[in-house]
Design an enzyme around this catalytic site. Structure first.
Site, PDB file in Angstrom:
ATOM      1  CE  LYS A 118       7.271   5.746   3.126  1.00 20.67           C
ATOM      2  NZ  LYS A 118       6.512   5.029   2.224  1.00 20.67           N
ATOM      3  CE  LYS A 160       8.170   0.406   1.757  1.00 24.10           C
ATOM      4  NZ  LYS A 160       7.384   0.173   2.974  1.00 24.10           N
ATOM      5  N   GLY A 166       3.231   7.950  -2.095  1.00 24.04           N
ATOM      6  CA  GLY A 166       2.571   7.734  -3.391  1.00 24.04           C
ATOM      7  C   GLY A 166       3.181   6.601  -4.189  1.00 24.04           C
ATOM      8  N   GLY A 167       3.789   5.623  -3.504  1.00 21.63           N
ATOM      9  CA  GLY A 167       4.364   4.469  -4.200  1.00 21.63           C
ATOM     10  C   GLY A 167       5.675   4.779  -4.916  1.00 21.63           C
ATOM     11  CG  HIS A 210      -2.524  -1.098   2.177  1.00 18.36           C
ATOM     12  ND1 HIS A 210      -1.391  -0.330   2.071  1.00 18.36           N
ATOM     13  CD2 HIS A 210      -3.440  -0.325   2.816  1.00 18.36           C
ATOM     14  CE1 HIS A 210      -1.622   0.859   2.625  1.00 18.36           C
ATOM     15  NE2 HIS A 210      -2.859   0.886   3.085  1.00 18.36           N
ATOM     16  CD  GLU A 277      -0.690   3.742   4.090  1.00 24.24           C
ATOM     17  OE1 GLU A 277      -1.544   4.244   3.338  1.00 24.24           O
ATOM     18  OE2 GLU A 277       0.493   3.552   3.733  1.00 24.24           O
ATOM     19  NE  ARG A 294      -1.126  12.031   2.717  1.00 24.01           N
ATOM     20  CZ  ARG A 294      -1.640  10.973   2.117  1.00 24.01           C
ATOM     21  NH1 ARG A 294      -2.944  10.863   1.985  1.00 24.01           N
ATOM     22  NH2 ARG A 294      -0.877   9.998   1.668  1.00 24.01           N
TER      23      ARG A 294
HETATM   24  P1  ADP Z   1      -3.144   7.566  -0.175  1.00 25.95           P
HETATM   25  O1  ADP Z   1      -2.899   6.475   0.785  1.00 25.95           O
HETATM   26  O2  ADP Z   1      -4.017   8.646   0.317  1.00 25.95           O
HETATM   27  O3  ADP Z   1      -3.458   7.088  -1.530  1.00 25.95           O
HETATM   28  P2  ADP Z   1      -0.693   8.293  -1.379  1.00 25.95           P
HETATM   29  O4  ADP Z   1       0.597   8.068  -0.681  1.00 25.95           O
HETATM   30  O5  ADP Z   1      -1.055   7.501  -2.569  1.00 25.95           O
HETATM   31  O6  ADP Z   1      -1.752   8.204  -0.252  1.00 25.95           O
HETATM   32  O7  ADP Z   1      -0.709   9.861  -1.712  1.00 25.95           O
HETATM   33  C1  ADP Z   1      -1.793  10.595  -2.141  1.00 25.95           C
HETATM   34  C2  ADP Z   1      -1.869  10.652  -3.625  1.00 25.95           C
HETATM   35  O8  ADP Z   1      -2.550  11.786  -4.040  1.00 25.95           O
HETATM   36  C3  ADP Z   1      -0.527  10.702  -4.317  1.00 25.95           C
HETATM   37  O9  ADP Z   1      -0.533   9.728  -5.318  1.00 25.95           O
HETATM   38  C4  ADP Z   1      -0.457  12.048  -4.964  1.00 25.95           C
HETATM   39  O10 ADP Z   1       0.232  12.011  -6.181  1.00 25.95           O
HETATM   40  C5  ADP Z   1      -1.907  12.323  -5.166  1.00 25.95           C
HETATM   41  N1  ADP Z   1      -2.270  13.710  -5.180  1.00 25.95           N
HETATM   42  C6  ADP Z   1      -1.701  14.713  -4.549  1.00 25.95           C
HETATM   43  N2  ADP Z   1      -2.357  15.816  -4.723  1.00 25.95           N
HETATM   44  C7  ADP Z   1      -3.391  15.534  -5.505  1.00 25.95           C
HETATM   45  C8  ADP Z   1      -4.473  16.277  -6.044  1.00 25.95           C
HETATM   46  N3  ADP Z   1      -4.627  17.521  -5.770  1.00 25.95           N
HETATM   47  N4  ADP Z   1      -5.368  15.684  -6.814  1.00 25.95           N
HETATM   48  C9  ADP Z   1      -5.257  14.393  -7.065  1.00 25.95           C
HETATM   49  N5  ADP Z   1      -4.271  13.646  -6.579  1.00 25.95           N
HETATM   50  C10 ADP Z   1      -3.348  14.194  -5.809  1.00 25.95           C
HETATM   51  P1  ADP Z   2       3.884   5.087   0.245  1.00 25.56           P
HETATM   52  O1  ADP Z   2       4.395   6.095   1.195  1.00 25.56           O
HETATM   53  O2  ADP Z   2       4.411   5.263  -1.109  1.00 25.56           O
HETATM   54  O3  ADP Z   2       2.405   4.927   0.348  1.00 25.56           O
HETATM   55  P2  ADP Z   2       4.110   2.539   1.693  1.00 25.56           P
HETATM   56  O4  ADP Z   2       5.222   2.187   2.596  1.00 25.56           O
HETATM   57  O5  ADP Z   2       2.811   2.866   2.317  1.00 25.56           O
HETATM   58  O6  ADP Z   2       4.570   3.707   0.740  1.00 25.56           O
HETATM   59  O7  ADP Z   2       3.917   1.340   0.667  1.00 25.56           O
HETATM   60  C1  ADP Z   2       3.029   1.416  -0.409  1.00 25.56           C
HETATM   61  C2  ADP Z   2       2.617   0.014  -0.825  1.00 25.56           C
HETATM   62  O8  ADP Z   2       3.747  -0.771  -1.237  1.00 25.56           O
HETATM   63  C3  ADP Z   2       1.996  -0.804   0.275  1.00 25.56           C
HETATM   64  O9  ADP Z   2       0.622  -0.574   0.369  1.00 25.56           O
HETATM   65  C4  ADP Z   2       2.308  -2.227  -0.120  1.00 25.56           C
HETATM   66  O10 ADP Z   2       1.381  -2.698  -1.067  1.00 25.56           O
HETATM   67  C5  ADP Z   2       3.639  -2.100  -0.799  1.00 25.56           C
HETATM   68  N1  ADP Z   2       4.717  -2.396   0.140  1.00 25.56           N
HETATM   69  C6  ADP Z   2       5.424  -1.518   0.853  1.00 25.56           C
HETATM   70  N2  ADP Z   2       6.347  -2.126   1.607  1.00 25.56           N
HETATM   71  C7  ADP Z   2       6.222  -3.443   1.394  1.00 25.56           C
HETATM   72  C8  ADP Z   2       6.892  -4.603   1.866  1.00 25.56           C
HETATM   73  N3  ADP Z   2       7.893  -4.531   2.722  1.00 25.56           N
HETATM   74  N4  ADP Z   2       6.494  -5.800   1.416  1.00 25.56           N
HETATM   75  C9  ADP Z   2       5.490  -5.891   0.524  1.00 25.56           C
HETATM   76  N5  ADP Z   2       4.830  -4.850   0.041  1.00 25.56           N
HETATM   77  C10 ADP Z   2       5.181  -3.628   0.452  1.00 25.56           C
HETATM   78 MG    MG Z   3       1.371   4.361   2.004  1.00 28.12          MG
END
Ligand code: ADP
Ligand code: ADP
Ligand code: MG
Length: 662
Positions: A118, A160, A166-167, A210, A277, A294
């Site tokens: 990131k 972060k 995945g949060g 988002h 995003e 992806r």
């Molecule tokens: P997205 O924006 O696609 O939700 P995330 O950052 O939440 O992206 O990542 C994808 C999510 O899918 C993650 O929460 C991960 O734990 C979950 N994940 C990974 N592999 C699988 C799977 N085979 N089946 C269901 N969930 C999965």
């Molecule tokens: P991940 O890789 O786990 O998906 P992201 O950077 O996409 O991480 O952030 C996941 C979520 O967390 C975002 O969709 C948003 O809701 C929240 N988030 C992330 N960064 C910030 C920020 N700087 N301020 C407020 N919310 C945030």
């Molecule tokens: Mg994200």
């Protein structure tokens, strides 16, 4: 140009099934790999070939790079599709796949690498003047210095993990005094999940939306966008509901955000499917968050509004086609209608939920107009603790957002999952909320609007239904038909069961740790607990089949009886009841209902019906989370009934056998 004829799918569940579907249509052969925990999942049967991997932990199975590539070679695949999660954003995996002479269905490993971190991706975006969330991504020599940077940004801030996803590895910090504790826990989580504890700091944007843009690049240098998605309904920074297109955004902002996403893709020579995003504030100012290199979990909403199959686009781009050769009429389709995806998760509790595991005793979805059900599970599948709790996705589509919301509600009610808790009620509350309906969503939505309700579901009604279900003994769990009252399905429509049965003795039913006593006289059910007594007249119901009761108003209640457990679902309300036997009413140790405190599988049964057992004798051996547990008799007793056989999956609190004091 290389034609792809056979693909190994290095993923599981819902997304593996989804990819197989497209491959079948394109007449491409598929190879599935599966862990021990997944052996009876549908994707294993759907693929042309399926290779089992030893173990259930992800690192031994779906994350085992060497093993996966060697299987792909042995089975003569041309390509590997990584799905989402697991290895999909691992640049090392993508590189190894290429080195093995196979096609990685995704971007070039250099693009995954460029966006994987990131901090690095923020820097790259800044260099091409894409607005990023204000923050600090430099190098510091101490945590105290990092705190100084946080103060400069101004609280609240977000710590972060650079490698996050995945949060995970993310902490909101509201003031200086919490800073070090949160820093430590973000680092620990990042180390655990991503084996990398480096972190950076962003300004915490309060309750943003988002918004993300789906892009596609090809090997000829073209990058296009396929519109936007709103994924603001989140819990613990993970998406719960997603929709396309995002509601309530001006055309001007929409165009700006599309152009920004395209320039992000172009600057790293992006190929294949990707998502850029952003967080967006109330004034439609948007800031780059990250890029996912992806296919996204929520890609179906984009498919519904464009009519495209994104997995097909991914495959064709990997074969070397230009995006314009693949798109119908050589151009990006216009947006049609509105689509909403609900993530169906196995979980317990409304907001502070935790993943649940167990066996799906019954699953049914009656398809309605505009519905798409992307499921990874079927009746009988075991939802294990090893993987993500998302088991399926329910997507609804129509011409207008309002109709789509209505359809989503209808579809959710038509999705019946019995045996383990799911997030039905949470999703229903979201869809019914006026702010959601007006498209006024942001990431603070759940916290602000969704609360557990105190109104207890109509418990007397459900208890009476359970008494009926139990007393007519439709069939027991192993399919042995009971002879007492035998219903032919044809006659059932006309048979009003509430009139036609008697409870011989008082029945004891446990629900959420409260024991109710219930008996019926004439048409009235008398229900007591804690010295309170209610009487209840059950409206006429008819039994449609072994899983289905029809109410007078035309509504259906689904149920499933397993041993002495009764699982019910009425629209989005799900309840579990347990019938207590006479022998269980005694207070002594484990006489009565023998249960397992964890879900698992029966390895052996040491007794048979009618046996006499002594205190300490083994009754049943259960394998639970790789450990074998023996349940032993705690008293001298007689085995009155056994409800399961060897190899059956069992859920928490399902009664396995009944002992009677002697
Ligand atoms: P997205 O924006 O696609 O939700 P995330 O950052 O939440 O992206 O990542 C994808 C999510 O899918 C993650 O929460 C991960 O734990 C979950 N994940 C990974 N592999 C699988 C799977 N085979 N089946 C269901 N969930 C999965
Ligand atoms: P991940 O890789 O786990 O998906 P992201 O950077 O996409 O991480 O952030 C996941 C979520 O967390 C975002 O969709 C948003 O809701 C929240 N988030 C992330 N960064 C910030 C920020 N700087 N301020 C407020 N919310 C945030
Ligand atoms: Mg994200």
């Amino acid at each position: 140009m290389q034609k792809i004829e056979k693909i190994l799918i290095s993923n599981r569940g819902e997304i593996a099934s989804r990819i197989i579907k497209t491959c079948k249509r394109l007449q491409i052969k598929t190879v599935a790999i599966y862990s021990e925990a997944d052996s009876n999942y549908s994707f294993v049967k759907e693929a042309e070939e399926a290779i089992s991997l030893i173990g259930s932990e992800s690192k031994e199975t779906y994350l085992n790079i060497e093993k996966i590539i060697s299987i792909a070679r042995q089975t003569k695949c041309d390509a590997i599709h990584p799905g989402y999660g697991f290895l999909s954003e691992n640049s090392n995996f993508a590189e190894e796949v290429e080195k093995a002479g196979l096609i990685f269905i995704g971007p070039h490993h250099s693009a995954i690498f460029a966006m994987g971190d990131k901090v690095e991706s923020r820097k790259k975006m800044k260099s091409i003047n894409v607005p990023v969330v204000p923050g600090f991504d430099g190098i510091v020599s101490s945590d105290t210095q990092l705190l100084e940077e946080a103060k400069k940004i101004g609280f609240p801030v977000m710590i972060k993990a650079s490698a996050g996803g995945g949060g995970r590895g993310m902490r909101k910090v509201f003031s200086e005094k919490e800073f070090f504790t949160d820093l430590e826990s973000a680092r620990r989580e990042a180390k655990n999940f991503f084996s990398n504890d480096s972190v950076f700091i962003e300004k915490y944007i309060v309750n943003p939306r988002h918004i993300e843009v789906q892009i596609f690049g090809d090997t000829k240098g073209n990058v296009i966008h396929l519109y936007d998605r709103d994924c603001s309904i989140q819990r613990r920074n993970q998406k719960v509901v997603e929709e396309a297109p995002a509601p309530n955004i001006s055309d001007k902002t929409r165009n700006e955000i599309y152009n920004t996403a395209i320039s992000a893709g172009k600057c790293i020579n992006y190929t294949n499917a990707g998502t850029v995003e952003f967080v967006m504030d109330e004034n439609e100012n948007f800031y780059f968050l990250e890029m996912n290199t992806r296919l996204q979990v929520e890609h179906p909403v984009t498919e519904m509004i464009t009519g495209l199959d994104l997995v097909e686009l991914q495959i064709r781009i990997s074969e070397g086609f230009s995006i314009y050769e693949i798109l119908p009429d050589g151009k990006v389709p216009e947006i049609r209608g509105s689509a909403i995806e609900l993530r169906i998760c196995a979980e317990e509790g409304l907001i502070d939920s935790k993943p649940s595991s167990g066996n799906i005793r019954y699953l049914n979805f009656s398809e309605n107009e505009g519905a798409r059900f992307d499921s990874g599970v079927i009746t009988g599948n075991n939802v294990s603790i090893y993987y993500d709790s998302m088991i399926a996705k329910l997507i609804s589509y129509s011409e207008s957002r309002n109709t789509t919301i209505e359809r989503a509600m209808t579809n959710l009610k038509a999705l019946i999952i019995l045996g383990l808790p799911t997030n039905h009620l949470l999703l229903d509350k979201i869809l019914s909320h006026s702010e959601f309906r007006e498209g006024k969503v942001n990431t603070g939505f759940l916290e602000k609007y969704i609360h557990p309700s105190n109104t207890k579901n109509d418990i007397l009604f459900y208890l009476s239904i359970c008494a009926v279900i139990h007393s007519i003994k439709i069939h027991d769990l192993m399919g042995r038909a009971f002879s007492e009252i035998h219903f032919e399905p044809k006659i059932l429509d006309k048979c009003y069961v509430s009139d036609s049965f008697e409870i011989k003795n008082t029945l004891k039913i446990k629900h959420e740790n409260i024991v109710y006593s219930i008996y019926k006289e004439n048409d009235i059910f008398y229900i007591t607990h804690d010295n309170e007594k209610y009487h209840y007249v059950l409206p006429k119901i008819s039994l449609l089949n072994e899983n289905n009761i029809l109410l007078e108003n035309g509504e259906k209640i689904y149920f499933c009886k397993y041993g002495l457990n009764i699982y019910l679902q009425n629209n989005c309300i799900k309840e579990t009841f347990q019938i207590l036997t006479e022998s269980n009413s005694s207070k002594s140790k484990n006489s009565g209902n023998i249960q397992s405190s964890m879900p698992g599988k029966i390895i052996s049964i040491h007794v048979k019906k009618g046996d006499t057992v002594n205190e300490g004798d083994p009754l049943i051996s259960i394998e639970s989370m790789k450990m074998e547990n023996i349940i032993r008799a705690e008293i001298n007793a007689k085995v009155e009934d056994i409800f399961f056989s060897v190899n059956n999956q069992i859920n928490t609190e399902e009664t396995l056998m009944i002992l009677k004091n002697i």
